[in-house]
Each structure stands twice: as structure tokens, then as C-alpha cells.
Design an enzyme around this catalytic site. Sequence first.
Site, PDB file in Angstrom:
ATOM      1  N   GLU A  60      69.821  66.106 -33.712  1.00 31.60           N
ATOM      2  CA  GLU A  60      70.414  64.881 -34.265  1.00 31.60           C
ATOM      3  C   GLU A  60      71.839  65.121 -34.777  1.00 31.60           C
ATOM      4  O   GLU A  60      72.715  64.278 -34.605  1.00 31.60           O
ATOM      5  CB  GLU A  60      69.531  64.307 -35.382  1.00 31.60           C
ATOM      6  CG  GLU A  60      68.230  63.680 -34.880  1.00 31.60           C
ATOM      7  CD  GLU A  60      67.154  64.700 -34.521  1.00 31.60           C
ATOM      8  OE1 GLU A  60      67.321  65.896 -34.833  1.00 31.60           O
ATOM      9  OE2 GLU A  60      66.142  64.299 -33.925  1.00 31.60           O
ATOM     10  N   HIS A 130      57.253  58.460 -39.410  1.00 30.69           N
ATOM     11  CA  HIS A 130      57.659  57.469 -38.414  1.00 30.69           C
ATOM     12  C   HIS A 130      57.655  56.091 -39.056  1.00 30.69           C
ATOM     13  O   HIS A 130      57.361  55.095 -38.399  1.00 30.69           O
ATOM     14  CB  HIS A 130      56.730  57.500 -37.194  1.00 30.69           C
ATOM     15  CG  HIS A 130      56.793  58.779 -36.439  1.00 30.69           C
ATOM     16  ND1 HIS A 130      56.113  59.907 -36.816  1.00 30.69           N
ATOM     17  CD2 HIS A 130      57.493  59.121 -35.328  1.00 30.69           C
ATOM     18  CE1 HIS A 130      56.377  60.887 -35.971  1.00 30.69           C
ATOM     19  NE2 HIS A 130      57.217  60.456 -35.058  1.00 30.69           N
TER      20      HIS A 130
END
Lengths: 325, 398
Positions: A60, A130
Site C-alpha cells: 500500500e 474489513h
Amino acid sequence: MAQMNLLQAINNALDIAMAEDDSTLCFGEDVGHFGGVFRATSGLQEKYGKARCFNTPLAEQGIVGFANGLAAQGSRPVAEIQFADYIFPAFDQIVNESAKFRYRSGNEFNVGRLTIRTPYGGGIAGGLYHSQSPEAYFAHTPGLKIVVPRNPYQAKGLLLASIRDDNPVIFFEPKRLYRASVGEVPEDDYQLPIGKAEVISQGSDITLLGWGAQMEVIEKAAELAANEGISCELIDLRSILPWDVETVAQSVMKTGRLLISHEASITGGFAGEVAATIQDECFLHLESPIARVCGVDTPYPLSLEKEHMADHLKIFEAIKRSVHY
Amino acid sequence: MNARTHMPKKYPSGAEVHSPAFIDGHSVAIPILKILKEDGTLYPSADLPELDQAKAEKVYRAFAFHRVLDERMIAAQRQGRISFYMTALGEEATTVGGAAALEPQDMIMAQYREQGCLIYRGFSLEDFMNQMFSNEKDLGKGRQMPIHYGSNELNYMTISSPLGTQIPQAAGYAYGQKLQGKDAVTLCMFGEGAASEGDFHAGLNMAAVHQAPVIFFCRNNGYAISTPSDEQYVGNGIASRGVGYGMKTIRIDGNDVLAVMKAMQLARSYALEHQAPVLIEAMSYRLGAHSTSDDPSGYRSKEEEAKWQAHDPIARFKTWLINQKWWDDARDKTLYESLREEILAAVKVAEKVAKPPVEDLVTDVYDQVPKHLEKQLTDLKEHINKYPEAYPFTAGRF
């Protein structure tokens, strides 16, 4: 007009943006041929080639760093972080680099063409990693814009505005609604304004404020309140940074009450910022303390998701408390 | 379907063996390129970079400017005239030589100790001073610590304090150059300490996978603040990582400006021709302190420093220039004397220039000043007007 779900609306916006500008690129983990875990980028690689729509290594900080470089160079990167929970490895690149590029260089360089898209939020049995809604972390960083759409029509218009905006934008997509929210979306190009809240419905007793997937929950609570004769004014903030103080303050001056609801934990959440500002702007108009209905101050759980979330019933109760204060 | 049919072409493979044999970084043989000897003569049969007398003189003048600038600014910091400074003493060949091998359209994305690149590119003495004195003429509008230079005109990306963040950015920048078919590469400079950051690994991998025309240039100068390189990494330096990321890699003597230029010239043509990244590891030594806030006597010996004094890249190059009859001691003396005077005079001018106006506090946060910042500025001005003596830089200027 066509019926689109939220993912199709996003895909359609990306398609328009890539068609109009050769320097617009879409990339991230699994974004290429596969179309991303949610398929938001489906078909774009086939249409625009592997050089402009591609998979990246699983890194990321690399994705956002690479995107910062591209934007500084003059390209228009639309980087995808697969889940908002995984934006934190890129936190340094976002808050120290994207947000400060223009300021630190005296506008010698900027990364205004950058857009970061990322699915956020709970209600999908995603458990701890999540389900997070990290908008408040970024709202504390001058130099970013933060946008959260609530439905397909909003998503397309706001994403096109974000991609074309000359500032780095983080675009949080409510993944619970990716397929659940379907609506009429113009197939043509259009934009919705960043930094402008939308009054969804007028009311006289209390202002209910939220953004993204939470708007659906707030609407449900407003219906319950209406059955009891309470008239709610609903506002979708749409942009967390900068945010539309004027529209919210005007509404609160009319209704005399404000309730803010978001999915993220309450402490340090963006509702606190809104409450402080509105208290300052509307002190003499307030009939009751500003109410916040937010997530519990725990990490986001898997099995007790319903209990954790700021659902319509919790909001309904808070509306009654506020109105009968 | 057989899973093997999905195996990518470059999936690692090798000869099969039937008794285990480990390999480690040290077994990767990495030679070091040296062209110019310590005594200023060339190694026999050394492969010289492209360098004519004019360019050689430009390199040497940049060296001299660099030395005097560092010397004067350390003094200015000690006198309390600027808040902070970082010298590049002993490492000048890496940056000046690096920039000398590039074309003006190539982007340079550096760490913080690479003012040699800017000097070579012609950043003016006034520009250096305005940045360090954070006055209203600073291109960066007085927002960053001294030495955080940047210039759009000279393709030198403004320095960012967090370590290594420019590494993945350089990969992205170079990828953009590639897509737009530009006749340009990106030079990304960092130290061996920065190579420990996650950004280094993410950046090299991104550049390698997406084949970006970027030259990663590691100045391995032995120390990251007070941490010696043997506490920074194990294995065969930083060059072995370039090999691991599948990119063309070379190790050079970073105190030999001819080796730096040769490697950089080859790296640039490779990156441009193949549209792919290159890693250069330049072995050098940070003769000076990390910054004016550092004291190296706490972590290394005078003997060690003295040993490296003998490897001074500028003295080595000067001897070669004199041997070439391209330079002489008289010209050298004049050059240094005039630089000392010019820089001292420039300090005196820059410190008298006004600080940036209060409006600069809220500009460039966004492309346009948003409403909430306009309001905050209005409130601030009202407050300054009430207590002008407390805000001497800005009061009375709006």
C-alpha cells in the site's frame, strides 16, 4: 438514464475519466484483468491497456507513493486501496506526502491530480479488518479532500468531481451498498460538487446528519420518528473535508436540534468536530444538546456487529431523547 | 486445467540438487568500479566517462562552491543566524557527479544531503540563502527547515523530511515519463539508512515490476545519524538488494567522481533505452556530522575520520585536473577566495529580507483557499492587529 448499482456507477465514472484523459491511470491490488476484488475496474484494462490499468505488488505504501510520483509528474492516478482497513501502511505517504506536497514546496510541485479510492465500512460480516471507517484520521490532515457517496448516482457524480479536482482526494466507497444500492444513473458525464452537503428531505423538529452508508440507516430512523409525529430534516454531508458548515448550521437554526451519526467509533470521530463547530455557530438556537450516535469504542467485531453499529433503533431512541429533552 | 500452465514465465527455477546448499548475500559477488586513483592518476585501462574540459571545470567549480557553502553555513548556524544545516562533506562526488551525467529534463528526487545536484544545475546562491533564511523570497515560502530545497524550473523535487518517501514516488514519476514517451529519466537519491525503510522496498519493487526508467542511487556513507552501516543492514550492502529486485545494479567508488559519472552515464542510457530501473550503490563516507544537531565524536574516532580525510573526492579530482593542465593552484586560490566573499555577502543580504506575509500561512494547502481557511485568516489578522508587537514579522503588512 440506466439502472446501475454502486459498483457499476463507479466503473462508469472511471471509464469516462480514462476516455477523456490519456494520462488517467487506474491501479492497485488485483485491479487489472480481474477488475479488483469487487470488480470496480472491470473491463478497463481490456479497453485502455495494461499500461493504464494494472495490478500492483501488494504494497500500500508503494501504491500511494507511486501515485504521488505520477501525480507530481502530471499524470492523473486513481489508486485503489483494496479495503480502507489497509490504508494505514500508506498513511505516511498520504498525510506527510500527498497532503503536504503543494504546501511544502510553495506550489513548486503538487499532487493535486491524485485520487485514492477505497471501500470502507461494516455490515458485511467483515470482522475486525474489513469493516473500518477511517475518515476521521484523514480529516485531521489539512491538504486532503475526503468524499463519501451514499448511492450510485452520488458515487458517479462525486467520483468524477474527485478525479478532476486539483487536490488529492480520498474517496471512501460504502462497500455494504456496492451491490445492494441500485438506482437511476445518467449514462452521460455529470459532476456533483465537493464540499457541498445535500439536504435530502426537509423537516422541522431535528436535523439528522450523516454520510455514506449511514444515510440509509438514518433514513430508516427518520421513518420511525415520523410515525411518532417527529419531523426530521436529513442532510448528507457528502464531503468530510472540507465540510459544508453553512448548510448544516442553517438547518440547525431552523430545527433547533442536531443528531450526527457515523459508523466509526465515537471518541475522536468526525461527529465531534461537527458538534463543536455547530455549537459555536448555533449556540442560541439549540433546544437540546447535540447528539452523537456512533460505533462503540471497540475495534469492529465480527459476531456482535449489530450491537456495535449505530443502527436505526439507536438513532430513533436518540431522536426521541433530543426532541423530548 | 493443469496449474503449471499458469506458472509465470519468470517463476524462479534452477538446477536441481539433492543435498542442501544455502546461499547468502555475501556469496553474491559485486565488484566496485574505480577509475581515478587516490593520487589523482587513472587506473591503467580505466574506462573514462564522457568529459571535456568545460564540463570538468563546471564539476570542479560546483565542488568548490559546495565546500565553501557548507563551511560558511555551519558557521552561520553556530552564530545562530540559521536554525539548522547539513553538510555533504566527503560525499560531494556522488551528487555533483550524479547531476553532471544527467540532462536538464531529468527529474532529481533527493533525500536531503544532495545540494551538490542543485549546485551543478545552477540553483543560485540567492535561492540557497532565501531557503535557508526562510524569507519571503524562498521558493518554498518559508515553510520548511533549512536545506529543504526544491525547484520546478531545475527539475529538482522539493525535499521532504520523512526518510525514503521519495523512493516509490520516483518510481511513479518515472513511470509517468515513460507513458508520455518523454526523453527523460528520474534520479532518486537516498542513503543506506533510508534503504531500511519500507518505502525503499515498496519503491524498488514497484519500479522493477512496472519497468520505470528510474536510477536509484544509494549514497552508502557509513552512517545513518549515529548508526554505523553494520548495524543498519547485513548482507552484501544495498547493491545486493537491487539484484534481488531484478534490476541492473552496479557498485562504485563514491569518492571517485569519474566512476560516478561513468556509472551514471551508462545507467541513464540503459534506463532510457530499455525503459527500466537501475540501482547504483556508491561507497563513500560522511566526513561531516549528520547535521548541526549531531556530534559524531560520540560514536566514532578521530582516527577513523582522519583515514577518510585522505580519500577526499575533491582533492583527488583537483590533482587529476592539474595533471590534465585543465586547472592550476593560482586559479584555485582565486576561486575559493571569491566564493568565500560572495557567500558571506549573500548571507548578509538574505537575513535582512522580510519573512513571508501572513497570507502565505493559508495558501497552497489546497489549489484555492477554502472558506474555513479564509475565515481563520481573517480572525488571525484581527488578532495580530490587536497585539502587533507580539507578531513583528507580519504586523502592519496587511
